[in-house]
Design an enzyme around this catalytic site. Structure first.
Site, PDB file in Angstrom:
ATOM      1  N   SER A 122       0.817  -1.229   0.000  1.00  0.00           N
ATOM      2  CA  SER A 122       0.000   0.000   0.000  1.00  0.00           C
ATOM      3  C   SER A 122       0.844   1.271   0.000  1.00  0.00           C
ATOM      4  O   SER A 122       1.920   1.320   0.612  1.00  0.00           O
ATOM      5  CB  SER A 122      -0.875  -0.025   1.256  1.00  0.00           C
ATOM      6  OG  SER A 122      -1.425   1.238   1.498  1.00  0.00           O
ATOM      7  N   GLU A 124       0.212   3.600   1.784  1.00  0.00           N
ATOM      8  CA  GLU A 124       0.300   4.020   3.187  1.00  0.00           C
ATOM      9  C   GLU A 124       1.699   3.762   3.758  1.00  0.00           C
ATOM     10  O   GLU A 124       2.070   4.328   4.780  1.00  0.00           O
ATOM     11  CB  GLU A 124      -0.751   3.303   4.032  1.00  0.00           C
ATOM     12  CG  GLU A 124      -2.146   3.888   3.911  1.00  0.00           C
ATOM     13  CD  GLU A 124      -2.274   5.297   4.494  1.00  0.00           C
ATOM     14  OE1 GLU A 124      -2.026   5.470   5.689  1.00  0.00           O
ATOM     15  OE2 GLU A 124      -2.612   6.216   3.735  1.00  0.00           O
ATOM     16  N   TYR A 146      -1.403   0.375  10.697  1.00  0.00           N
ATOM     17  CA  TYR A 146      -1.703  -0.261   9.404  1.00  0.00           C
ATOM     18  C   TYR A 146      -0.496  -0.122   8.460  1.00  0.00           C
ATOM     19  O   TYR A 146      -0.035  -1.102   7.879  1.00  0.00           O
ATOM     20  CB  TYR A 146      -2.953   0.378   8.784  1.00  0.00           C
ATOM     21  CG  TYR A 146      -3.192  -0.043   7.348  1.00  0.00           C
ATOM     22  CD1 TYR A 146      -3.782  -1.272   7.050  1.00  0.00           C
ATOM     23  CD2 TYR A 146      -2.810   0.781   6.279  1.00  0.00           C
ATOM     24  CE1 TYR A 146      -3.986  -1.665   5.728  1.00  0.00           C
ATOM     25  CE2 TYR A 146      -3.013   0.394   4.968  1.00  0.00           C
ATOM     26  CZ  TYR A 146      -3.602  -0.827   4.691  1.00  0.00           C
ATOM     27  OH  TYR A 146      -3.802  -1.217   3.383  1.00  0.00           O
TER      28      TYR A 146
HETATM   29  P1  NAP Z   1     -11.428  -4.535   1.974  1.00  0.00           P
HETATM   30  O1  NAP Z   1     -12.591  -4.211   1.102  1.00  0.00           O
HETATM   31  O2  NAP Z   1     -11.386  -3.993   3.355  1.00  0.00           O
HETATM   32  O3  NAP Z   1     -11.295  -6.139   2.035  1.00  0.00           O
HETATM   33  C1  NAP Z   1     -10.486  -6.775   2.983  1.00  0.00           C
HETATM   34  C2  NAP Z   1     -10.745  -8.271   2.926  1.00  0.00           C
HETATM   35  O4  NAP Z   1      -9.944  -8.917   3.932  1.00  0.00           O
HETATM   36  C3  NAP Z   1     -12.203  -8.675   3.218  1.00  0.00           C
HETATM   37  O5  NAP Z   1     -12.555  -9.720   2.362  1.00  0.00           O
HETATM   38  C4  NAP Z   1     -12.137  -9.148   4.664  1.00  0.00           C
HETATM   39  O6  NAP Z   1     -13.151 -10.075   4.992  1.00  0.00           O
HETATM   40  C5  NAP Z   1     -10.779  -9.855   4.629  1.00  0.00           C
HETATM   41  N1  NAP Z   1     -10.234 -10.130   5.959  1.00  0.00           N
HETATM   42  C6  NAP Z   1     -10.070  -9.263   6.986  1.00  0.00           C
HETATM   43  N2  NAP Z   1      -9.527  -9.888   8.042  1.00  0.00           N
HETATM   44  C7  NAP Z   1      -9.340 -11.179   7.686  1.00  0.00           C
HETATM   45  C8  NAP Z   1      -8.814 -12.333   8.350  1.00  0.00           C
HETATM   46  N3  NAP Z   1      -8.390 -12.285   9.607  1.00  0.00           N
HETATM   47  N4  NAP Z   1      -8.761 -13.508   7.661  1.00  0.00           N
HETATM   48  C9  NAP Z   1      -9.213 -13.578   6.385  1.00  0.00           C
HETATM   49  N5  NAP Z   1      -9.737 -12.537   5.717  1.00  0.00           N
HETATM   50  C10 NAP Z   1      -9.795 -11.348   6.358  1.00  0.00           C
HETATM   51  O7  NAP Z   1     -10.062  -4.080   1.263  1.00  0.00           O
HETATM   52  P2  NAP Z   1      -9.783  -3.734  -0.285  1.00  0.00           P
HETATM   53  O8  NAP Z   1      -9.998  -2.288  -0.477  1.00  0.00           O
HETATM   54  O9  NAP Z   1     -10.441  -4.721  -1.139  1.00  0.00           O
HETATM   55  O10 NAP Z   1      -8.202  -3.948  -0.334  1.00  0.00           O
HETATM   56  C11 NAP Z   1      -7.632  -5.211  -0.633  1.00  0.00           C
HETATM   57  C12 NAP Z   1      -6.216  -5.267  -0.101  1.00  0.00           C
HETATM   58  O11 NAP Z   1      -5.442  -4.213  -0.673  1.00  0.00           O
HETATM   59  C13 NAP Z   1      -6.079  -5.070   1.406  1.00  0.00           C
HETATM   60  O12 NAP Z   1      -4.985  -5.839   1.835  1.00  0.00           O
HETATM   61  C14 NAP Z   1      -5.754  -3.604   1.569  1.00  0.00           C
HETATM   62  O13 NAP Z   1      -5.065  -3.375   2.767  1.00  0.00           O
HETATM   63  C15 NAP Z   1      -4.900  -3.384   0.338  1.00  0.00           C
HETATM   64  N6  NAP Z   1      -4.880  -2.051  -0.245  1.00  0.00           N
HETATM   65  C16 NAP Z   1      -6.052  -1.424  -0.549  1.00  0.00           C
HETATM   66  C17 NAP Z   1      -6.010  -0.197  -1.175  1.00  0.00           C
HETATM   67  C18 NAP Z   1      -7.277   0.520  -1.566  1.00  0.00           C
HETATM   68  O14 NAP Z   1      -7.209   1.721  -1.844  1.00  0.00           O
HETATM   69  N7  NAP Z   1      -8.409  -0.167  -1.657  1.00  0.00           N
HETATM   70  C19 NAP Z   1      -4.779   0.373  -1.524  1.00  0.00           C
HETATM   71  C20 NAP Z   1      -3.605  -0.315  -1.212  1.00  0.00           C
HETATM   72  C21 NAP Z   1      -3.664  -1.537  -0.597  1.00  0.00           C
HETATM   73  P3  NAP Z   1     -14.612  -9.582   5.508  1.00  0.00           P
HETATM   74  O15 NAP Z   1     -15.426  -9.340   4.259  1.00  0.00           O
HETATM   75  O16 NAP Z   1     -15.076 -10.734   6.288  1.00  0.00           O
HETATM   76  O17 NAP Z   1     -14.397  -8.327   6.302  1.00  0.00           O
HETATM   77  O1  F7E Z   2      -9.035   8.214   4.033  1.00  0.00           O
HETATM   78  C1  F7E Z   2      -9.425  11.702   5.193  1.00  0.00           C
HETATM   79  C2  F7E Z   2      -8.514  10.805   6.016  1.00  0.00           C
HETATM   80  O2  F7E Z   2     -10.078   6.149   4.978  1.00  0.00           O
HETATM   81  C3  F7E Z   2      -8.513   9.062   3.046  1.00  0.00           C
HETATM   82  C4  F7E Z   2      -7.264   2.184   2.567  1.00  0.00           C
HETATM   83  O3  F7E Z   2      -7.805   1.486   1.473  1.00  0.00           O
HETATM   84  O4  F7E Z   2      -6.075   3.664   1.110  1.00  0.00           O
HETATM   85  C5  F7E Z   2      -7.013   3.629   2.163  1.00  0.00           C
HETATM   86  O5  F7E Z   2      -6.539   4.333   3.297  1.00  0.00           O
HETATM   87  C6  F7E Z   2      -8.258  10.444   3.637  1.00  0.00           C
HETATM   88  C7  F7E Z   2      -7.483  10.432   4.960  1.00  0.00           C
HETATM   89  O6  F7E Z   2      -8.376   5.986   3.091  1.00  0.00           O
HETATM   90  C8  F7E Z   2     -12.732  11.407   6.675  1.00  0.00           C
HETATM   91  O7  F7E Z   2      -7.991  11.519   7.129  1.00  0.00           O
HETATM   92  C9  F7E Z   2     -11.389  13.008   6.087  1.00  0.00           C
HETATM   93  O8  F7E Z   2      -6.469  11.409   4.917  1.00  0.00           O
HETATM   94  O9  F7E Z   2     -10.599   6.816   2.596  1.00  0.00           O
HETATM   95  P1  F7E Z   2      -9.616   6.742   3.692  1.00  0.00           P
HETATM   96  P2  F7E Z   2      -6.831   5.880   3.540  1.00  0.00           P
HETATM   97  O10 F7E Z   2      -6.651   6.131   4.975  1.00  0.00           O
HETATM   98  O11 F7E Z   2      -6.038   6.720   2.586  1.00  0.00           O
HETATM   99  C10 F7E Z   2      -4.794   3.088   1.410  1.00  0.00           C
HETATM  100  C11 F7E Z   2      -3.933   3.181   0.166  1.00  0.00           C
HETATM  101  C12 F7E Z   2      -4.886   1.741   1.998  1.00  0.00           C
HETATM  102  O12 F7E Z   2      -4.003   0.912   1.805  1.00  0.00           O
HETATM  103  C13 F7E Z   2      -5.968   1.512   3.008  1.00  0.00           C
HETATM  104  O13 F7E Z   2      -6.235   0.119   3.153  1.00  0.00           O
HETATM  105  O14 F7E Z   2      -9.514  11.048   3.935  1.00  0.00           O
HETATM  106  N1  F7E Z   2     -10.778  11.829   5.779  1.00  0.00           N
HETATM  107  N2  F7E Z   2     -12.589  12.777   6.638  1.00  0.00           N
HETATM  108  C14 F7E Z   2     -11.580  10.822   6.126  1.00  0.00           C
HETATM  109  N3  F7E Z   2     -11.433   9.490   6.021  1.00  0.00           N
HETATM  110  C15 F7E Z   2     -12.449   8.695   6.457  1.00  0.00           C
HETATM  111  N4  F7E Z   2     -12.347   7.350   6.317  1.00  0.00           N
HETATM  112  N5  F7E Z   2     -13.600   9.239   6.999  1.00  0.00           N
HETATM  113  C16 F7E Z   2     -13.786  10.580   7.139  1.00  0.00           C
HETATM  114  O15 F7E Z   2     -14.799  11.034   7.646  1.00  0.00           O
END
Ligand code: NAP
Ligand code: F7E
Length: 320
Positions: A122, A124, A146
Site C-alpha cells: 500500500s 500508506e 496499518y
Molecule cells: P477490503 O474491502 O477492506 O477487504 C479486505 C478483505 O480482507 C475482506 O474480504 C475481509 O473479509 C478480509 N479479511 C479481513 N480480516 C481477515 C482475516 N483475519 N482472515 C481472512 N480474511 C480477512 O479491502 P480492499 O480495499 O479490497 O483492499 C484489498 C487489499 O489491498 C487489502 O490488503 C488492503 O489493505 C490493500 N490495499 C487497498 C487499497 C485501496 O485503496 N483499496 C490500496 C492499497 C492496498 P470480511 O469481508 O469478512 O471483512
Molecule cells: O481516508 C481523510 C482521512 O479512509 C482518506 C485504505 O484502502 O487507502 C485507504 O486508506 C483520507 C485520509 O483511506 C474522513 O484523514 C477526512 O487522509 O478513505 P480513507 P486511507 O486512509 O487513505 C490506502 C492506500 C490503503 O491501503 C488503506 O487500506 O480522507 N478523511 N474525513 C476521512 N477518512 C475517512 N475514512 N472518513 C472521514 O470522515
C-alpha cells in the site's frame, strides 16, 4: 490455472475474481466465518467460484487450504484495511495484515515454493512522504499501525524472494475506489451521503480532514495490474497509481456538484474523524508499471466520482 484469492469478499477481491474468471481461471476464494454472510460483493459470481473458510490468523487453515487446492497463484488481498481501526486494534491489525502475509509465505514455502504470491502492498507505507511523487525507490515512513504492518508484509515478501528464490511480488497500490468501496472510506462515505442528501434521506455529511490529498484510481483498473505483475517473468515490486492528486475537499466539490448541490451547505467538521497522525499527501509515479507491464490507469478522477455518485443514487432509489 488455479488461483486463490484471500479477501475475496472485499472490494478488490470481488473485482479480481471477476477478472480471473474471464481469463478462465479456477478461482478459490478464502473468507472468514461470520454470523451473517459477507458475500454482497460476490453474490453474482458465487456459483462460479469455490469458497473456503480460512483465516489469516490461523496458520493451519491456510496450510490445509493451500495443500488441498494446489494453486498456481495466490493473491493475498485479505487485511484489516481501515487505517483508523489500526489505532484502536493495533495488535489485531499486525496479526492479520503483517503476520498474515508471513503465514501465507510459510505455507507456500513448506507445501510448494513454486506457487506465485501477490501481496497487496500500500501507498500508506510512504506515509510522511520522503519524495514527491513516490516511486518504487522512495523510502517508507509509515504513519499508522496499518502502514507499519504493510511495511512488514512488503519486506517479508522481498526477503522470501531473495532467501528462498520464491516468486513474490508487491503491488504498491495507491488508493483505489469503486461503487463496491466500503462505506467507512472517505470517497464512498461522500458519494453515499451526497446521494442520500439529494434524496432527502440525510441532512449533513460529517468529515475529518478535508485538506488530505490522495491519488485516487478505479479499482477494476488496478486488479488488472495485480495479474500483470504475476505474469511478468521476474518477480518485482510495482507502484500502481494515477500520478494525479486531489484533496478530500475537491472530491466533495465534484460529488455534490454532480448532483446539483454545493458541498459547503452540507459538509461539517467532526473532530472524531481526525486521526492521531495524518498522511497529508500521496501521489504515485506508475512509470515502471507502464514501461515493464504496459499498464496505465483508464478511468480519470472526474469519471470515478461520477461512477460512484451515480451508482449510490441508483442503489438508494431502488431501496426506496
Ligand atoms: P477490503 O474491502 O477492506 O477487504 C479486505 C478483505 O480482507 C475482506 O474480504 C475481509 O473479509 C478480509 N479479511 C479481513 N480480516 C481477515 C482475516 N483475519 N482472515 C481472512 N480474511 C480477512 O479491502 P480492499 O480495499 O479490497 O483492499 C484489498 C487489499 O489491498 C487489502 O490488503 C488492503 O489493505 C490493500 N490495499 C487497498 C487499497 C485501496 O485503496 N483499496 C490500496 C492499497 C492496498 P470480511 O469481508 O469478512 O471483512
Ligand atoms: O481516508 C481523510 C482521512 O479512509 C482518506 C485504505 O484502502 O487507502 C485507504 O486508506 C483520507 C485520509 O483511506 C474522513 O484523514 C477526512 O487522509 O478513505 P480513507 P486511507 O486512509 O487513505 C490506502 C492506500 C490503503 O491501503 C488503506 O487500506 O480522507 N478523511 N474525513 C476521512 N477518512 C475517512 N475514512 N472518513 C472521514 O470522515
Amino acid at each position: 490455472m488455479k488461483a486463490i484469492i484471500t479477501g475475496i469478499t472485499g472490494q478488490d477481491g470481488s473485482y479480481l475474481a471477476e477478472f480471473l474468471l474471464k481469463k478462465n481461471y479456477d478461482v478459490y476464494g478464502l473468507y472468514r466465518r461470520s454470523s451473517v454472510d459477507t458475500f454482497e460483493r460476490i453474490n453474482h459470481i458465487k456459483d462460479k467460484v469455490n469458497l473456503i473458510t480460512a483465516d489469516l490468523t490461523d496458520q493451519n487453515s491456510l496450510n490445509e487450504t493451500i495443500k488441498d487446492i494446489g494453486p498456481d497463484e495466490i493473491y493475498n488481498l485479505a487485511a484489516q484495511s481501515f487505517v483508523p481501526v489500526s489505532w484502536t486494534q493495533p495488535a489485531l491489525t499486525a496479526n492479520v495484515t503483517a503476520v498474515g502475509a508471513l503465514r501465507i509465505l510459510e505455507a507456500v514455502r513448506h507445501i510448494n515454493p513454486k506457487i506465485k504470491v501477490y501481496q497487496a502492498s500500500s501507498s500508506e507505507m510512504f506515509g510522511k512522504v520522503q519524495e514527491i511523487p513516490q516511486t518504487e525507490k522512495t523510502p517508507f515512513y509509515p504513519r499508522s499501525p496499518y502502514g507499519v504492518s504493510k511495511v512488514f508484509a512488503f519486506w517479508i515478501m522481498k526477503n522470501y524472494r531473495e532467501s528462498y528464490n520464491m516468486f513474490t511480488t508487491n503491488g504498491i497500490l495507491f488508493n483505489h475506489e469503486s461503487p463496491r468501496r466500503g462505506l467507512q472510506f472517505v470517497t464512498r462515505k461522500i458519494t453515499n451521503t451526497a446521494a442520500k442528501i439529494k434524496l432527502g434521506l440525510q441532512k449533513e455529511l460529517l468529515l475529518g480532514n478535508l485538506d488530505a490529498k490522495r491519488d485516487w484510481g478505479y479499482a477494476p483498473d488496478y486488479v488488472e495490474a495485480m495479474w500483470l505483475m504475476m505474469q511478468h517473468k521476474i518477480p518485482e515490486d510495482f507502484v500502481v497509481a494515477t500520478n494525479e492528486v486531489h484533496s478530500v475537499r475537491e472530491f466533495c466539490e465534484h460529488a455534490f456538484s454532480h448532483l446539483g448541490l454545493n458541498y459547503e451547505d452540507y459538509v461539517k467538521l467532526d473532530k472524531k474523524f481526525l486521526r492521531p497522525a495524518e498522511v497529508d499527501q500521496l501521489i504515485g509515479d506508475y512509470g515502471k508499471a507502464e514501461k515493464v507491464l504496459g499498464w496505465k490507469p483508464r478511468v480519470t478522477f472526474k469519471e470515478l466520482v461520477k461512477i460512484m455518485v451515480d451508482a449510490d443514487l441508483e442503489k438508494l432509489k431502488k431501496e426506496q
